[in-house]
Write an enzyme that holds these catalytic residues in place. Structure first.
Site, mmCIF file in Angstrom:
data_model
loop_
_atom_site.group_PDB
_atom_site.id
_atom_site.type_symbol
_atom_site.label_atom_id
_atom_site.label_comp_id
_atom_site.label_asym_id
_atom_site.label_seq_id
_atom_site.Cartn_x
_atom_site.Cartn_y
_atom_site.Cartn_z
ATOM 1 N N THR A 60 -11.973 -29.431 33.857
ATOM 2 C CA THR A 60 -11.596 -30.848 34.513
ATOM 3 C C THR A 60 -11.796 -30.716 36.221
ATOM 4 O O THR A 60 -10.713 -29.873 36.880
ATOM 5 C CB THR A 60 -11.086 -31.131 33.620
ATOM 6 O OG1 THR A 60 -10.151 -30.912 32.305
ATOM 7 C CG2 THR A 60 -9.848 -32.770 34.425
ATOM 8 N N GLU A 61 -12.165 -31.608 36.427
ATOM 9 C CA GLU A 61 -12.154 -31.900 38.334
ATOM 10 C C GLU A 61 -12.828 -30.466 38.626
ATOM 11 O O GLU A 61 -11.992 -30.286 40.172
ATOM 12 C CB GLU A 61 -10.720 -32.539 38.312
ATOM 13 C CG GLU A 61 -10.256 -33.666 37.635
ATOM 14 C CD GLU A 61 -11.606 -34.437 38.147
ATOM 15 O OE1 GLU A 61 -12.026 -34.742 39.175
ATOM 16 O OE2 GLU A 61 -11.131 -35.842 37.608
ATOM 17 N N LEU A 62 -13.523 -29.611 37.919
ATOM 18 C CA LEU A 62 -13.642 -28.331 38.489
ATOM 19 C C LEU A 62 -12.869 -27.581 39.395
ATOM 20 O O LEU A 62 -12.292 -26.849 40.093
ATOM 21 C CB LEU A 62 -14.601 -28.443 39.698
ATOM 22 C CG LEU A 62 -16.178 -28.494 39.640
ATOM 23 C CD1 LEU A 62 -16.834 -28.711 40.615
ATOM 24 C CD2 LEU A 62 -16.900 -27.876 38.152
ATOM 25 N N HIS A 77 -10.836 -34.875 29.012
ATOM 26 C CA HIS A 77 -10.904 -34.045 30.248
ATOM 27 C C HIS A 77 -9.870 -34.369 31.056
ATOM 28 O O HIS A 77 -8.695 -34.899 31.735
ATOM 29 C CB HIS A 77 -11.523 -36.118 30.874
ATOM 30 C CG HIS A 77 -11.634 -35.953 32.511
ATOM 31 N ND1 HIS A 77 -13.105 -34.814 32.654
ATOM 32 C CD2 HIS A 77 -11.585 -36.194 33.691
ATOM 33 C CE1 HIS A 77 -13.213 -35.106 34.345
ATOM 34 N NE2 HIS A 77 -12.627 -35.523 35.246
ATOM 35 N N TRP A 102 -12.300 -29.337 42.949
ATOM 36 C CA TRP A 102 -13.662 -30.300 43.472
ATOM 37 C C TRP A 102 -13.315 -31.824 44.636
ATOM 38 O O TRP A 102 -13.963 -32.723 44.971
ATOM 39 C CB TRP A 102 -14.399 -30.436 43.212
ATOM 40 C CG TRP A 102 -14.968 -32.161 42.349
ATOM 41 C CD1 TRP A 102 -13.679 -32.450 42.195
ATOM 42 C CD2 TRP A 102 -16.029 -31.467 41.044
ATOM 43 N NE1 TRP A 102 -14.870 -33.345 40.516
ATOM 44 C CE2 TRP A 102 -15.618 -33.108 40.512
ATOM 45 C CE3 TRP A 102 -17.491 -31.991 41.290
ATOM 46 C CZ2 TRP A 102 -16.767 -33.936 39.766
ATOM 47 C CZ3 TRP A 102 -18.689 -32.441 40.444
ATOM 48 C CH2 TRP A 102 -17.788 -33.243 39.307
#
Lengths: 479, 408
Positions: B143-145, B107, B298
């Site tokens: 990761t986290e878009l 991540h 995001w």
């Protein structure tokens, strides 16, 4: 809750808190007679109140210590007795430079001085020492004059005290004499509410309230438990307690102090209001930008405050010792004086870090500014700090701060490093991080300086004015 | 039409223990806290939500479908602390209605700092997914878009993936609908699935917000909103953290009842169905390209990188961890590399965020630290210890080489 109080009265409409209010304020110190945060607080608060339109009559015991009068002149310095009200004009002489301070914004504030040797932060024992010094000096300078105490007669005699020979030798009697004098001043004045700052003025506040029937607000900037830990002076505690219980409202400078007032003094919670202090914004901001260029490669960690138990100077030294174990090019500057100064100097020497710890003594004005400009970090390891204005001033001078969790200011600052005062490992850990990682210092400084701008004396004054309004309405007799 | 595509992010970081500059230990992670949190979230979210979804999938006989990506850092923690969660995911995988997507194993934000490390971590995650669930992921989510055109190129060049999941941010759509497939500029075959952030956040964030004008949200109302898209979109992408169920939105908000009712309500309209991301890309074509020269994510209202890279501390910490990549890899010490990779997890940098810190918002809720400054100090202390360990290993190696040289 003020709204509720207001609607009970219904017809009383005060469009803006503060308008048409007149407060009789009792203080200990006022700039430039400053030895601690209380004077700064009174200055900031009254200045903001004056802006708000609250009229302030400010009574304070004028110290007769000669050392102060070389720095400062007050108008009509030869008047020793009750001075009729005067508009303040203060001249400050700092070093060679002479600045005329125009207290423009204090136009609604009048000052009265009551001659007395009361000084904030004094212990009764110190008071007696000082008094003896004073007598000795008088004897030397005026050996012809047999009656030394004639000087004090002008202070406004406290006629109930028959034994005029030694009343000045006792701090507590002095406080009561101050109270008596303050009452006599107050009866000639017209005001709505009495506001007394810290215990030395509480008896005066109580007396004035008793004589005039005006509501009393006491403002707790510090308690005996903060100053003395568990070894409280019972007489001082009793005076504090009596002041808080006699008051219509108790203002505390933090929730930390409010809790002490409730738990240690038995004051009911509804009577206690928290009003956080503010900070005067640093007007010479741009100056600090070019300081980076003149810095040597040595880092400076600053302790600025009285060197006394309450401020935790020994924890600062212990942390310093640990920091120096990891990093060599650091100096620890201890700016201030106090009853533990000698023992702290000895302690530093004993720890083998004497060459790394510098003592500057008590700093004023420009010197404070200078020491802030040099510092990489300000540390306040206070054991018990009701509020703590100094960290706000440090932030205001673009210096990041590390403060103890045992301080009121920790309640209002988020962009500060915090530590328990006894946790010297963690204190050293955080000091080292600031010295080693410039981005940390940068981020703290950036956000801290911004955050401190939100802590304004104007808000503190407004909150006080609301409290005045509240106690005034309660004392309006019902028709 | 429209199809509804659920994707859940399942992740927990390895949180660091309190580590001062005086610490000499090489154990950096807070085993007790990580265990506690893993256990707590498993009990509140992973176990009940998995059970619920498993039941729902069975109840609808294959009509209800969802997709997940589970990070390697959480998988390792499941393995250590809550192995029963792994078997429920396994059961979900066996239904045939659940797809697993690929992401970086740790991540991490490696895409932004080291392409080779990024590719390594993606393959490590692909391997894990294949090994545990018997699926070779076709769809990637970063990761986290976090996404830009360059990521699309990198992913396409890896030759492994057919689609990428991204945020349906206004600033890339320019008024177009997120309910269609798009493609990156210059792309041969990779498609983009765009998160419908309005409908996703209605569930993930606003569901229990009493001041929201649609409160309370029930499945029938939500299904009506989905129906409204009919004729004006192919797929509604509902992407959210899996912890929404039971953790961010507690059970007493009715979130589990909502998700239990939702498939029935949506399937009442015969035009609607549920698809996994792979089925979506097989069924629909991209209608247009979306050009994303600047990086999006995001997170927060800004949908940018400022949650992890918004202040000097974050930038410094990120540079510091990737600066030592060469040195760490040269040391060839398995534990060292693992520790270093666990330090890349984006959460460490999220804790250092000073945005909104004063207002005590969502960033604070997720942080195990009292302040962003404490998290930075802790992180840097750990990183400097790691670096010292690495240098110590290297000098050991040199000694050995010297010894052999002497022996020869």
């Amino acid at each position: 809750m003020y709204d509720t109080a207001g609607s009970d009265v219904g017809c009383v409409s005060v469009p803006l808190w503060g308008l048409n209010m007149k407060v009789f304020m009792l203080g200990w110190e006022f700039p430039p007679f400053i030895s601690g945060g209380l004077g700064t607080a009174c200055y900031g608060l009254t200045k903001a109140m004056s802006k708000l339109g609250v009229e302030v009559i400010f009574a304070l015991p004028k110290s007769i210590d000669e050392a102060y009068s070389t720095h400062v002149k007050l108008l009509s310095p030869n008047s020793l007795a009750w001075r009729p009200r005067m508009n303040l004009g203060v001249e400050i002489i700092e070093g060679q430079e002479r600045t005329d301070v125009v207290y423009d914004r204090l136009r609604n504030v009048q000052f009265h001085e009551i001659e007395s040797m009361l000084e904030p932060y004094n212990r009764p024992e110190h008071y007696i020492e000082r008094f003896e010094d004073y007598i000795r000096q008088k004897r030397l300078s005026r050996s012809k004059d047999g009656d030394i105490l004639s000087d004090f007669d002008d202070f406004g005699d406290y006629s109930n005290d028959s034994d005029s020979g030694d009343y000045c030798g006792n701090m507590f009697q002095e406080i009561h004499r101050y109270a008596g004098s303050a009452v006599r001043l107050a009866v000639h004045e017209d005001f709505d509410v009495i506001h007394a700052h810290d215990w030395m003025t509480y008896p005066a506040g109580i007396a004035i309230a008793a004589v005039t029937g005006k509501p009393l607000v006491v403002h707790v900037h510090s308690t005996e438990f903060d100053r003395s830990g568990e070894h409280v002076n019972q007489v001082i505690y009793d005076i504090e307690r009596k002041g808080m219980h006699s008051a219509d409202k108790v203002i505390t400078v933090s929730h930390l102090t409010r809790n002490i007032v409730i738990s240690r003094y038995g004051v009911i919670g509804e009577k206690c209001e928290v009003v956080y202090n503010g900070v005067e914004l640093n007007s010479n901001g741009p100056q600090s930008i070019n300081r980076t260029g003149i810095r040597s490669n040595e880092k400076i960690v600053l302790f600025l405050g009285r060197i006394t138990m309450q401020k935790g100077p020994e924890y600062f030294l212990q942390a310093a010792k640990r920091v120096l174990g990891e990093m060599d090019n650091v100096k620890f500057v201890m700016a201030g004086s106090g009853d533990m100064m000698n023992s702290i100097i000895e302690m530093a020497a004993g720890m083998g870090i004497g060459d790394k710890v510098l003592f500057t003594g008590f700093l004023r004005g420009k010197d404070v500014q200078r020491v802030y400009e040099m510092a990489d970090l300000y540390v306040m390891p206070s054991v018990s700090e009701p509020f703590g204005i100094a960290p706000l001033e440090a932030l205001n001078h673009d210096v990041p701060v590390l403060i103890s969790n045992q301080s009121g200011v920790a309640e209002v600052l988020t962009h500060a490093l915090k530590v328990d005062f006894w946790d010297v490992d963690e204190m050293a850990n955080k000091i080292l991080a600031v010295l080693k990682y410039p981005p940390l210092q940068m981020t703290l400084r950036e956000h801290g300086n911004f955050e401190v701008r939100k802590l304004r004396w104007e808000d503190a004054a407004e909150n006080c004015a609301k409290i005045y309004g509240d106690v005034m309405m309660r004392t309006i007799p019902a028709y | 039409m429209p199809s509804v595509c659920f994707y859940f992010q399942v992740h927990q970081p390895f949180r660091l223990r309190h580590y001062t500059v005086f610490d000499k230990s090489d154990s950096y992670f807070d085993k007790i806290k990580n265990h506690q949190i893993c256990r707590k979230v498993a009990d509140k979210c992973y176990l009940p939500a998995n059970r619920l979804l498993l039941d729902t999938i069975k109840r609808f006989g294959g009509e209800f479908k969802v997709s997940y990506s589970i990070t390697g850092t959480l998988m390792e923690q499941f393995h250590k602390y809550c192995p029963e969660v792994m078997s429920t995911f396994d059961a979900l995988a066996e239904t045939g209605c659940v797809e697993f997507l690929a992401e970086t194993y740790y991540h991490s934000l490696s895409f932004l700092y080291s392409r080779s490390e990024f590719v390594d971590q993606v393959f490590k995650h692909v391997d894990m997914t294949q090994k545990l669930f018997g699926q070779k992921p076709r769809v990637f989510r970063n990761t986290e878009l976090i996404y830009n055109n360059d990521l699309a190129n990198t992913i396409e060049a890896m030759g492994q993936f057919d689609a990428i999941i991204i945020e349906g941010a206004d600033k890339i759509l320019w008024g177009r609908s997120p309910n269609f497939l798009y493609q990156p500029p210059n792309s041969k075959h990779v498609k983009l699935l765009l998160k419908n952030y309005l409908l996703s956040d209605d569930i993930a964030f606003r569901f229990s917000n009493r001041s929201w004008k649609e409160y309370p949200l029930f499945a029938d109302k939500f299904a009506r909103w989905i129906n409204r898209i009919n004729g004006n979109g192919n797929v509604v992408n509902l992407f959210m953290d899996y912890e929404t169920f039971g953790e961010h939105q507690w059970e007493d908000t009715g979130i589990f009842d909502f998700i239990r009712e939702l498939p029935g309500q949506i399937l009442q309209n015969p035009d609607n169905n549920f698809l996994t991301p792979s089925e979506v890309i097989d069924r629909y074509d991209a209608v247009d390209t979306v050009d994303v020269p600047h990086t999006i994510s995001w997170a927060d209202a800004e949908r940018d990188l400022t949650a992890w890279l918004g202040n000097a501390m974050q930038s410094n910490a990120l540079h510091a961890v990737y600066r030592i990549e060469g040195m760490i890899k040269e040391a060839r010490d398995e534990r060292l590399i693992k520790d270093w990779r666990k330090l890349q997890t984006s959460d460490h940098f999220y804790y250092m965020c000073t945005k909104y810190f004063t207002d005590g918002d969502v960033h604070k809720y997720f942080s195990p630290y009292d302040s962003p400054y404490d998290s930075y100090i802790n992180y840097m202390n750990v990183l400097s210890s790691l670096e010292k360990r690495c240098s110590a290993l290297e000098s050991d190696d040199e000694l050995e080489v010297a010894d052999t040289a002497v022996a020869v």
